[in-house]
Scaffold this motif. Structure first.
Motif, PDB file in Angstrom:
ATOM      1  N   ARG A  18     -19.610  11.655  11.226  1.00  0.00           N
ATOM      2  CA  ARG A  18     -20.291  11.800   9.933  1.00  0.00           C
ATOM      3  C   ARG A  18     -19.422  12.446   8.860  1.00  0.00           C
ATOM      4  O   ARG A  18     -19.910  12.776   7.791  1.00  0.00           O
ATOM      5  CB  ARG A  18     -21.558  12.643  10.094  1.00  0.00           C
ATOM      6  N   SER A  22     -14.151  11.976  20.779  1.00  0.00           N
ATOM      7  CA  SER A  22     -15.585  11.933  21.035  1.00  0.00           C
ATOM      8  C   SER A  22     -16.258  12.874  20.055  1.00  0.00           C
ATOM      9  O   SER A  22     -15.642  13.806  19.539  1.00  0.00           O
ATOM     10  CB  SER A  22     -15.855  12.381  22.480  1.00  0.00           C
ATOM     11  N   HIS A  23     -17.531  12.603  19.820  1.00  0.00           N
ATOM     12  CA  HIS A  23     -18.352  13.419  18.927  1.00  0.00           C
ATOM     13  C   HIS A  23     -18.795  14.701  19.637  1.00  0.00           C
ATOM     14  O   HIS A  23     -19.359  15.587  19.026  1.00  0.00           O
ATOM     15  CB  HIS A  23     -19.583  12.564  18.594  1.00  0.00           C
ATOM     16  N   LEU A  24     -18.577  14.771  20.956  1.00  0.00           N
ATOM     17  CA  LEU A  24     -19.241  15.788  21.766  1.00  0.00           C
ATOM     18  C   LEU A  24     -18.379  17.017  22.099  1.00  0.00           C
ATOM     19  O   LEU A  24     -18.301  17.431  23.243  1.00  0.00           O
ATOM     20  CB  LEU A  24     -19.784  15.152  23.055  1.00  0.00           C
ATOM     21  N   GLY A  31     -20.944  19.368  16.191  1.00  0.00           N
ATOM     22  CA  GLY A  31     -22.375  19.289  15.882  1.00  0.00           C
ATOM     23  C   GLY A  31     -23.165  20.341  16.637  1.00  0.00           C
ATOM     24  O   GLY A  31     -22.656  20.956  17.584  1.00  0.00           O
ATOM     25  N   ASP A  32     -24.423  20.546  16.234  1.00  0.00           N
ATOM     26  CA  ASP A  32     -25.272  21.513  16.943  1.00  0.00           C
ATOM     27  C   ASP A  32     -25.389  21.125  18.417  1.00  0.00           C
ATOM     28  O   ASP A  32     -25.340  21.978  19.305  1.00  0.00           O
ATOM     29  CB  ASP A  32     -26.658  21.601  16.303  1.00  0.00           C
ATOM     30  N   GLY A  33     -25.515  19.832  18.691  1.00  0.00           N
ATOM     31  CA  GLY A  33     -25.642  19.373  20.073  1.00  0.00           C
ATOM     32  C   GLY A  33     -24.349  19.591  20.835  1.00  0.00           C
ATOM     33  O   GLY A  33     -24.342  20.102  21.965  1.00  0.00           O
ATOM     34  N   ALA A  34     -23.237  19.265  20.200  1.00  0.00           N
ATOM     35  CA  ALA A  34     -21.933  19.373  20.867  1.00  0.00           C
ATOM     36  C   ALA A  34     -21.565  20.814  21.171  1.00  0.00           C
ATOM     37  O   ALA A  34     -20.716  21.076  22.025  1.00  0.00           O
ATOM     38  CB  ALA A  34     -20.862  18.730  20.000  1.00  0.00           C
ATOM     39  N   ASN A  48     -27.351  20.190  11.856  1.00  0.00           N
ATOM     40  CA  ASN A  48     -28.166  19.235  11.091  1.00  0.00           C
ATOM     41  C   ASN A  48     -29.514  18.987  11.779  1.00  0.00           C
ATOM     42  O   ASN A  48     -30.196  18.013  11.502  1.00  0.00           O
ATOM     43  CB  ASN A  48     -27.402  17.925  10.851  1.00  0.00           C
ATOM     44  N   TYR A  99     -30.559  18.006  14.638  1.00  0.00           N
ATOM     45  CA  TYR A  99     -30.763  17.044  15.723  1.00  0.00           C
ATOM     46  C   TYR A  99     -29.463  16.678  16.428  1.00  0.00           C
ATOM     47  O   TYR A  99     -28.403  16.620  15.808  1.00  0.00           O
ATOM     48  CB  TYR A  99     -31.357  15.732  15.177  1.00  0.00           C
ATOM     49  N   ALA A 100     -29.583  16.398  17.719  1.00  0.00           N
ATOM     50  CA  ALA A 100     -28.522  15.737  18.471  1.00  0.00           C
ATOM     51  C   ALA A 100     -29.199  14.475  19.001  1.00  0.00           C
ATOM     52  O   ALA A 100     -30.043  14.550  19.893  1.00  0.00           O
ATOM     53  CB  ALA A 100     -28.027  16.601  19.607  1.00  0.00           C
ATOM     54  N   TYR A 101     -28.887  13.377  18.396  1.00  0.00           N
ATOM     55  CA  TYR A 101     -29.665  12.144  18.588  1.00  0.00           C
ATOM     56  C   TYR A 101     -31.141  12.483  18.326  1.00  0.00           C
ATOM     57  O   TYR A 101     -31.442  12.967  17.237  1.00  0.00           O
ATOM     58  CB  TYR A 101     -29.411  11.520  19.970  1.00  0.00           C
ATOM     59  N   HIS A 119     -29.808   8.857  14.048  1.00  0.00           N
ATOM     60  CA  HIS A 119     -28.458   9.074  14.601  1.00  0.00           C
ATOM     61  C   HIS A 119     -27.501   8.007  14.052  1.00  0.00           C
ATOM     62  O   HIS A 119     -26.366   8.288  13.702  1.00  0.00           O
ATOM     63  CB  HIS A 119     -28.526   9.024  16.126  1.00  0.00           C
TER      64      HIS A 119
HETATM   65  C1  TPP Z   1     -20.327  12.722  26.857  1.00  0.00           C
HETATM   66  C2  TPP Z   1     -21.206  12.028  25.867  1.00  0.00           C
HETATM   67  N1  TPP Z   1     -22.549  12.096  25.984  1.00  0.00           N
HETATM   68  C3  TPP Z   1     -23.341  11.474  25.072  1.00  0.00           C
HETATM   69  C4  TPP Z   1     -22.801  10.775  24.037  1.00  0.00           C
HETATM   70  C5  TPP Z   1     -23.696  10.098  23.022  1.00  0.00           C
HETATM   71  N2  TPP Z   1     -23.790  10.907  21.803  1.00  0.00           N
HETATM   72  C6  TPP Z   1     -22.938  10.700  20.788  1.00  0.00           C
HETATM   73  S1  TPP Z   1     -23.248  11.721  19.501  1.00  0.00           S
HETATM   74  C7  TPP Z   1     -24.545  12.449  20.314  1.00  0.00           C
HETATM   75  C8  TPP Z   1     -25.336  13.547  19.666  1.00  0.00           C
HETATM   76  C9  TPP Z   1     -24.488  14.551  18.983  1.00  0.00           C
HETATM   77  O1  TPP Z   1     -25.272  15.489  18.321  1.00  0.00           O
HETATM   78  P1  TPP Z   1     -24.618  16.603  17.436  1.00  0.00           P
HETATM   79  O2  TPP Z   1     -23.513  17.245  18.180  1.00  0.00           O
HETATM   80  O3  TPP Z   1     -25.698  17.484  16.947  1.00  0.00           O
HETATM   81  O4  TPP Z   1     -23.947  15.772  16.235  1.00  0.00           O
HETATM   82  P2  TPP Z   1     -24.677  14.890  15.089  1.00  0.00           P
HETATM   83  O5  TPP Z   1     -24.879  13.523  15.648  1.00  0.00           O
HETATM   84  O6  TPP Z   1     -25.939  15.565  14.738  1.00  0.00           O
HETATM   85  O7  TPP Z   1     -23.693  14.845  13.951  1.00  0.00           O
HETATM   86  C10 TPP Z   1     -24.714  11.885  21.576  1.00  0.00           C
HETATM   87  C11 TPP Z   1     -25.759  12.290  22.536  1.00  0.00           C
HETATM   88  C12 TPP Z   1     -21.397  10.733  23.928  1.00  0.00           C
HETATM   89  N3  TPP Z   1     -20.780  10.116  22.925  1.00  0.00           N
HETATM   90  N4  TPP Z   1     -20.629  11.359  24.852  1.00  0.00           N
END
Ligand code: TPP
Ligand code: MG
Length: 354
Positions: free
Chosen positions: A85, A133-135, A163-166, A193, A195-197, A262
């Motif tokens: 993003r 990766s985003h994670l 990200g908050d999820g990562a 933000n 949410y994570a997905y 997402h």
């Molecule tokens: C190891 C792994 N698990 C799941 C995914 C799928 N995935 C990509 S982004 C994401 C959510 C990330 O959320 P966040 O970190 O909050 O970032 P945002 O999308 O809000 O910018 C997921 C579950 C992935 N790419 N790699």
């Protein structure tokens, strides 16, 4: 003071904020507008079936990307690792709109020559790398990159987004810990933000305030209104200066909101309507325009000129990218270094039938 001089003072612009010059205030606006408009063009192309993969919007997060990257010093060789993003951050680092259009449309002329359909591309000269990766995986990578700055005695700073999820991944933890203990010149921008997905913040971490996680690594953490571009810029600037002065890592939590799903294929059915409406009223571009106008930092004509510039640049980039060819099929294996396996991978084998 006479009534006249009071009126004159009221007419005058208030002092410029954050140590920025007038052209820089306008440039921040230009980059935010460019980010939003470029994504809107991409949505149009997506709906026409011309975007071949997914489309990940940053609607509502433009101040976060633009304000943070703007604090880096490109001339000093500062370096950035974006997430999907962070289109706005890459534009600030000198990526051109046509490069994203080519990537998303998988054109043979794209930076990855049609092999990747998003923004996983880098350019060491312009100071950015593509994400793995985003994670959370870019945190240890940027710890390594900023360690090379330190080892070579280069006064360069790195910035990495998460990200908050990562922030709940092992990669984030390990990278953060290493960067903290080695006092590396790194700014970690946590984009909260919501949410994570489809998973809300409350459902994936027991921590309320993500900046608090900084304490676990022994580094300073700061929580900022991520929809206020000037607040983001100021906090990022302080963190960049700390890093350059050898004082190590700062964790910045930018509180913002993902106003789209997402990706474009996600209809956000899990998002309460009133929540979306509330964040729409907190739009970072609207807020910045109101501030520029109310404080008389930029005349309306300058904002209109910036809008016109964005429109003209995107018109030209879209017409150019649209007619460019897809990659030649013969080039599909160019740059692929792995040997094809001789055995089918185990997961591909059929399970024995009863
Ligand atoms: C190891 C792994 N698990 C799941 C995914 C799928 N995935 C990509 S982004 C994401 C959510 C990330 O959320 P966040 O970190 O909050 O970032 P945002 O999308 O809000 O910018 C997921 C579950 C992935 N790419 N790699
Ligand atoms: Mg998130």
């Amino acid at each position: 003071m006479t009534a006249r001089s009071v009126a004159a003072r009221r007419e005058a612009a208030s002092a410029l904020p954050a140590g920025l010059r007038r052209e820089q205030l306008l440039e921040l606006y230009y980059y935010m507008r460019l980010t939003r408009s470029l994504e809107e063009r991409l949505v149009g192309l997506y709906r026409q079936g011309k975007v071949l993969g997914g489309l990940f919007r940053s609607l509502g997060q433009e101040a976060d990307s633009v304000g943070s990257a703007y604090a880096l010093d490109r001339a000093a060789g500062d370096f950035l690792a974006p997430l999907t993003r962070n289109l706005g951050s890459l534009l600030v680092m000198g990526a051109r709109p046509i490069e994203f259009l080519r990537q998303y449309m998988a054109k043979g002329t794209s930076p990855t020559r049609g092999r990747e359909l998003n923004l996983h591309f880098g350019d060491l000269d312009r100071g950015f790398i593509g994400q793995i990766s985003h994670l959370g995986d870019m945190v240890p990578v940027m710890a390594g990159i900023t360690m090379t700055f330190r080892m070579r005695g280069e006064p360069r700073v790195g910035m990495v987004y998460v990200g908050d999820g990562a922030m709940s991944t092992a990669a984030f933890h390990e990278g953060m810990n290493l960067a903290a203990v080695r006092r590396l010149p790194l700014v970690v921008v946590a984009e909260n933000n919501g949410y994570a997905y489809s998973t809300t913040l409350e459902r994936q971490t027991a921590v309320k305030d993500l900046a608090e996680k900084a304490k676990a690594y022994g580094v300073p953490g700061e929580r900022i209104d991520g929809n206020d571009v000037l607040a983001v810029y100021e906090a990022a600037r302080r963190a960049v200066e700390r890093a350059r002065a050898g004082e190590g890592v700062t964790l910045l939590e930018l509180v913002t909101y993902r106003r789209k799903g997402h990706a474009e294929h996600d209809n956000q059915s899990y998002v309460p309507k009133e929540e979306l409406a509330r964040w729409e009223r907190n739009d970072p571009l609207d807020r910045y325009v109101a501030r520029l106008r109310d404080q008389r930092w930029a005349p309306a004509a300058d904002l209109e000129a910036a809008d016109q510039r964005v429109k003209a640049e995107l018109d030209a980039a879209v017409s150019e990218a649209e007619v460019e060819p897809l990659p030649e099929p013969e080039t599909a294996l160019d740059g692929v270094y792995a040997q094809p396996g001789t055995q089918p991978p185990a997961w591909y084998k059929e399970a024995p039938r009863a």
